[in-house]
Design an enzyme around this catalytic site. Structure first.
Site, PDB file in Angstrom:
ATOM      1  N   GLY A  17      -6.375   8.257   5.717  1.00 50.81           N
ATOM      2  CA  GLY A  17      -5.284   7.373   5.324  1.00 50.81           C
ATOM      3  C   GLY A  17      -4.486   7.948   4.174  1.00 50.81           C
ATOM      4  O   GLY A  17      -5.039   8.247   3.110  1.00 50.81           O
ATOM      5  N   GLY A  19      -1.992   6.395   2.538  1.00 50.15           N
ATOM      6  CA  GLY A  19      -1.271   5.334   1.832  1.00 50.15           C
ATOM      7  C   GLY A  19      -1.413   5.480   0.327  1.00 50.15           C
ATOM      8  O   GLY A  19      -1.722   6.544  -0.194  1.00 50.15           O
ATOM      9  N   VAL A  85      -8.226   8.884  13.566  1.00 47.95           N
ATOM     10  CA  VAL A  85      -9.685   8.886  13.660  1.00 47.95           C
ATOM     11  C   VAL A  85     -10.075   7.793  14.642  1.00 47.95           C
ATOM     12  O   VAL A  85      -9.675   6.632  14.489  1.00 47.95           O
ATOM     13  CB  VAL A  85     -10.332   8.646  12.294  1.00 47.95           C
ATOM     14  N   GLU A 176      10.892 -12.367   1.264  1.00 54.10           N
ATOM     15  CA  GLU A 176      11.886 -11.312   1.085  1.00 54.10           C
ATOM     16  C   GLU A 176      12.708 -11.096   2.355  1.00 54.10           C
ATOM     17  O   GLU A 176      13.925 -10.886   2.284  1.00 54.10           O
ATOM     18  CB  GLU A 176      11.188 -10.026   0.647  1.00 54.10           C
ATOM     19  N   ASP A 306      -6.633  -1.940   0.890  1.00 48.79           N
ATOM     20  CA  ASP A 306      -6.631  -3.127   1.741  1.00 48.79           C
ATOM     21  C   ASP A 306      -7.879  -3.252   2.603  1.00 48.79           C
ATOM     22  O   ASP A 306      -8.269  -4.353   2.983  1.00 48.79           O
ATOM     23  CB  ASP A 306      -5.406  -3.109   2.666  1.00 48.79           C
ATOM     24  N   GLN A 325      -1.167  -2.286  -6.041  1.00 50.09           N
ATOM     25  CA  GLN A 325      -1.792  -2.009  -7.339  1.00 50.09           C
ATOM     26  C   GLN A 325      -3.305  -1.846  -7.218  1.00 50.09           C
ATOM     27  O   GLN A 325      -3.901  -0.989  -7.869  1.00 50.09           O
ATOM     28  CB  GLN A 325      -1.470  -3.125  -8.330  1.00 50.09           C
TER      29      GLN A 325
END
Length: 431
Positions: A17, A19, A85, A176, A306, A325
């Protein structure tokens, strides 16, 4: 077949990952005495907080993406493989991928999250998620394409289904998106589509709870609701979507809404692949980890961001919020832990430092919750802009996003409303 990564005397850390968590961990290990393998299905990092602006034609995808290989130019201890993966073989300490197997000494799972449709296959098939750049682009195409079709539709009921938009989920993303669509309806569409009566366009935000922005303060929730209502967004609280067939949205109380576009922002689940023991998987399809980010019952396997469900933090008994964060702080923590491990030093437990949360609703409208202060309105909007601009990767991206924001603010317009569809080769031309 192996994935063709050279064997080394260095211990190999495989990060799955690219991210916020995975990329930051890899960057901090550049000068450490490890061989680092970074695996991601894309060759770029995606700045997820601004996906909605790509979907709303406010930014181009290239402005919020950054090539992974550019980060690691000149470092011979980092290897990147663009693939997925498919499974972990824990007993053999290796991963399966379409390119071959990858052996590891230490494995870090930082795969992020997928959209949560709560087991509803029909919703998953028809609703529009927004968890990747490609999904944001697809949503942009759908919105623009439907408005183009609307101009040729004479039946009022059918036309209404094309122009109305339903957003499910009243978290930051849902709020948003709703605000951005409301501004598009007010400032952009009347100029682009003078034949269309834009006052007919309904933007509907559905939230299952009794307030927006769950997890933020009551002040932020109330102000966000006030902002949206002043922008003529219809907000439905204490109700949830139970069915959608591509034309009709059905809610729990039986209410039905006609719309060809349902944007799903109602929740996320951990993005896991096969092979993890059942006892290691917790609620939300997240991996249970201790306060050192180690996956329960799996030696030398870690989870970040996450996909990690950490126990032991009294302030977050149900796990940390699934926000950038947390992922960034976990990435920094684990990089330090690996470095200390090489030096024979012990590490303290991870402790999340809550820096606050924020959401923007539109021009000059945002809500910010800091540990000691809470504020809303214009100044909150400026803070939101600064924080997101600062967190963007790459000088070019920062400059391009800043220019787009300034241009949009001054002109009430942005010239990015392009329907870009993937090219499909004709039969016989794909040799």
């Amino acid at each position: 077949m192996k994935i063709n990564i050279p064997e080394s005397t260095l211990e190999r850390i495989v990060i799955v990952g690219g991210g916020f968590a995975g990329l930051l961990l890899a960057k901090k290990l550049l000068k450490a005495n490890y061989q680092v393998v970074l695996i991601d299905k894309n060759n770029y990092h995606q700045f997820q907080p601004l996906f909605y602006q790509v979907a709303m034609a406010g930014l181009e995808p290239s402005s919020i993406a950054f090539p992974l290989r550019k980060f690691f130019q000149g470092y011979s201890n980092v290897f990147i493989r663009v693939t997925e993966v498919t499974a972990i073989e824990y007993d053999k300490k290796r991963l399966q991928t379409p390119l071959g197997i990858v052996n590891y000494d230490h494995l870090v799972i930082a795969t992020g999250a997928d959209t949560n449709f709560f087991g509803n296959a029909a919703l998953a098939a028809k609703a529009l998620p927004m968890k990747s750049v490609s999904e944001a682009l697809y949503l942009r195409n759908r919105i623009l394409d439907d408005y183009e079709k609307t101009l040729s539709i004479t039946d009022e009921t059918e036309r209404q289904g094309y122009i109305d938009i339903v957003i499910v989920g009243g978290g930051p993303t849902g709020v948003e998106v709703a605000g951005s669509l409301a501004e598009m309806r007010k400032y952009i569409l009347p100029k682009d589509y003078p034949e269309m009566d834009c006052s007919e366009i309904e933007i509907i935000l559905i939230q299952s709870g009794d307030q927006l922005l769950k997890g933020m303060s009551d002040e932020a929730a109330k102000k966000a609701l006030e902002f949206l209502q002043k922008m003529d967004v219809k907000v439905i609280l204490n109700n949830r979507v139970t069915a959608y067939d591509g034309e009709i949205v059905t809610m729990k109380d039986g209410t039905q809404i006609r719309s060809r576009k349902v944007i799903w922002a109602a929740g996320i689940v951990g993005a896991l692949f096969e092979g993890f023991p059942t006892e290691a998987i917790g609620p939300g399809n997240r991996l249970k980890v201790d306060n050192h980010c180690r996956v329960a019952g799996m030696e030398n396997v870690y989870a970040l961001g996450d996909v990690a469900l950490m126990s032991g933090d009294e302030a977050f008994p149900e796990g940390h919020p699934q926000v950038a964060q947390v992922a960034m702080q976990m990435g920094l923590y684990l990089a330090e832990a690996f470095t200390k491990k090489q030096k024979g030093k012990t590490t303290v437990a991870f402790k999340y430092r809550d820096l606050g949360s924020m959401a923007t609703v539109g021009r000059n409208k945002a809500v910010v919750d800091l540990p000691r202060f809470k504020f809303q309105g214009f100044f909150a909007w400026l803070v939101w802009l600064f924080v997101h601009l600062y967190q963007l990767l790459g000088v070019r991206n920062k400059v391009m996003v800043f220019i787009n924001w300034v241009w949009n603010y001054v002109t009430y317009d942005q010239s990015l409303r392009l329907m870009i569809r993937p090219f499909v080769p004709k039969k016989g031309n794909d040799k």
